[in-house]
Design an enzyme around this catalytic site. Structure first.
Site, PDB file in Angstrom:
ATOM      1  N   TYR A 161      76.578 -24.260   1.491  1.00  0.00           N
ATOM      2  CA  TYR A 161      76.420 -23.960   0.069  1.00  0.00           C
ATOM      3  C   TYR A 161      77.652 -23.308  -0.549  1.00  0.00           C
ATOM      4  O   TYR A 161      77.814 -23.275  -1.765  1.00  0.00           O
ATOM      5  CB  TYR A 161      75.205 -23.055  -0.120  1.00  0.00           C
ATOM      6  CG  TYR A 161      74.394 -23.412  -1.337  1.00  0.00           C
ATOM      7  CD1 TYR A 161      73.426 -24.399  -1.268  1.00  0.00           C
ATOM      8  CD2 TYR A 161      74.615 -22.780  -2.544  1.00  0.00           C
ATOM      9  CE1 TYR A 161      72.698 -24.742  -2.379  1.00  0.00           C
ATOM     10  CE2 TYR A 161      73.889 -23.116  -3.660  1.00  0.00           C
ATOM     11  CZ  TYR A 161      72.928 -24.097  -3.582  1.00  0.00           C
ATOM     12  OH  TYR A 161      72.209 -24.434  -4.680  1.00  0.00           O
TER      13      TYR A 161
ATOM     14  N   LYS B 144      68.048 -25.968  12.179  1.00  0.00           N
ATOM     15  CA  LYS B 144      68.251 -27.292  12.781  1.00  0.00           C
ATOM     16  C   LYS B 144      69.182 -27.080  13.985  1.00  0.00           C
ATOM     17  O   LYS B 144      70.215 -27.739  14.138  1.00  0.00           O
ATOM     18  CB  LYS B 144      68.870 -28.231  11.724  1.00  0.00           C
ATOM     19  CG  LYS B 144      68.986 -29.679  12.142  1.00  0.00           C
ATOM     20  CD  LYS B 144      67.728 -30.474  11.934  1.00  0.00           C
ATOM     21  CE  LYS B 144      67.866 -31.871  12.473  1.00  0.00           C
ATOM     22  NZ  LYS B 144      66.647 -32.673  12.373  1.00  0.00           N
TER      23      LYS B 144
ATOM     24  N   ASP C  66      63.079 -30.204   9.410  1.00  0.00           N
ATOM     25  CA  ASP C  66      62.325 -31.413   9.033  1.00  0.00           C
ATOM     26  C   ASP C  66      60.839 -31.255   9.365  1.00  0.00           C
ATOM     27  O   ASP C  66      59.962 -31.610   8.571  1.00  0.00           O
ATOM     28  CB  ASP C  66      62.919 -32.677   9.688  1.00  0.00           C
ATOM     29  CG  ASP C  66      63.423 -32.456  11.097  1.00  0.00           C
ATOM     30  OD1 ASP C  66      63.475 -31.298  11.533  1.00  0.00           O
ATOM     31  OD2 ASP C  66      63.756 -33.436  11.780  1.00  0.00           O
TER      32      ASP C  66
ATOM     33  N   ASP D 180      67.453 -23.495  -0.199  1.00  0.00           N
ATOM     34  CA  ASP D 180      67.488 -24.101  -1.531  1.00  0.00           C
ATOM     35  C   ASP D 180      66.502 -25.269  -1.608  1.00  0.00           C
ATOM     36  O   ASP D 180      65.698 -25.368  -2.535  1.00  0.00           O
ATOM     37  CB  ASP D 180      68.915 -24.591  -1.789  1.00  0.00           C
ATOM     38  CG  ASP D 180      69.069 -25.271  -3.118  1.00  0.00           C
ATOM     39  OD1 ASP D 180      68.659 -24.672  -4.123  1.00  0.00           O
ATOM     40  OD2 ASP D 180      69.556 -26.415  -3.160  1.00  0.00           O
TER      41      ASP D 180
END
Ligand code: ATP
Length: 331
Positions: A123, A170, A203, A227
């Site tokens: 980001y 992740k 996910d 986000d």
């Protein structure tokens, strides 16, 4: 008397923040609002989307109520929001998502508080071209920032009598960056044995959130997943119009709705002011005006529950002004 910085912002920002200001005033709180520009409006007037004067005002007042500001995609100036968080070291973005009675949503008992790391990760937008046809972005994760957001999430869980903290990552693919985030959060978790801790791959978290969001309590995420997952969570409770957040650091707190400038409805007078008003409620609690905060919160929830004077996005026909007036009448 309190002094609070007010940043009306761009798009529907001035419409929704002025509704919040009106309601705070009607609740009888003595606030001197220091209005400052940021975003497109500041760029047009001062040639700078984040004037120093705006930053100084928040530093001095310690609290700000902020509307959304425009960020151009792909070109133009860098995100003023990201720059603001960095300048004031607002390292945590806290977003509560709780089902509101009267707002149509697929679930009845969502009550999630999401802690998003605010200062690093992809980001940051550290990107460059490699030749003409390839681009590279740099993902930065540090132990210090990861532990800081985790400590805040766990301390909140203890204070608010929450049961569980879930770390979203992740790390199976990004073994170093997300791996460091996860191991930092795990280390902090060991200091809070009374709070259950779990981790989940981002996910899988998204799938579980849309199938059974009631299983989640407090969540802690790096910046980019934070986000994305927070917009997903906003959808779980009935959309962006009702989702609020606070950006907080050691020295200041900036309260803002999650939604953007909503260019499709600007100037139509139909923007939902709920998120901005709930931000004002959180801001009032922060400055110690708990009674007024409760009073406003009660009135907002009552108007929404009754459903007669609410905006289109949450199933009504009222204008921003009519909904605002209904809330004032219920204070
Ligand atoms: P930005 O680029 O500033 O993020 P955007 O259009 O990409 O703008 P949002 O402003 O968050 O993103 O808007 C997404 C959708 O949600 C739009 O259709 C918008 O009209 C709607 N929306 C957002 N906020 C509100 C609100 N307060 N009341 C009603 N509808 C809203």
């Amino acid at each position: 008397m309190h002094k609070v910085t007010l940043i009306p912002g761009d798009g529907i920002g001035p419409e929704v923040t002025s509704a919040a200001v009106k309601i705070v005033e009607a609740a009888g709180v003595d606030i001197q609002w220091e209005t400052k520009l940021m975003g497109q409006s500041a760029l047009e007037k001062f040639g700078d989307p984040l004037p120093k004067d705006t930053i100084r005002s928040i530093e001095y007042n310690k609290a700000a109520l902020k509307g959304p500001v425009a960020t151009q995609i792909g070109t133009g100036f860098r995100s003023a929001n990201v720059a603001l968080r960095q300048s004031l070291n607002l390292y945590a973005n806290i977003r509560p998502f709780k089902t509101i009675e009267g707002v149509k949503s697929k679930f009845e008992n969502v009550d999630i508080v999401l802690f998003r790391e605010n200062t690093e990760d992809l980001y940051l937008g550290i990107e460059h071209m490699v030749g003409k046809d390839a681009a590279e972005g740099i993902k930065i994760i540090t132990r210090e920032a990861s532990e800081r957001i985790a400590s805040m999430a766990f301390s909140y869980a203890v204070r608010e009598k929450r049961k569980k903290v879930t770390c979203v990552h992740k790390a199976n693919i990004m073994k170093l960056t997300d791996g460091l985030f996860l191991s930092s959060v795990r280390d902090v978790a060991k200091k809070f044995p009374d709070i259950e801790f779990e981790d989940i791959i981002v996910d899988n978290a998204c799938m579980k959130l849309v199938m059974n969001p009631e299983q989640f309590d407090v969540m802690v995420l790096p910046n980019l997943y934070g986000d994305i997952v927070s917009d997903l969570c906003a959808g779980l409770i009935g959309g962006l119009g009702v989702a609020q957040s606070v950006n907080i650091g050691a020295e200041a707190a900036v309260f803002e709705a999650i939604h953007g400038t909503a260019p499709d409805i600007v100037g139509k007078g139909i923007a939902d002011p709920t998120a901005s008003i709930l931000c004002a409620v959180a801001m009032l609690k922060e400055i110690g005006e708990n009674a007024a905060a409760e009073k406003i919160n009660y009135a907002v929830l009552k108007v929404i529950r009754e459903g007669k004077h609410v905006t289109v996005d949450i199933g009504g026909h009222a204008t921003t002004e009519e909904m605002t007036q209904a809330i004032i009448d219920n204070l």
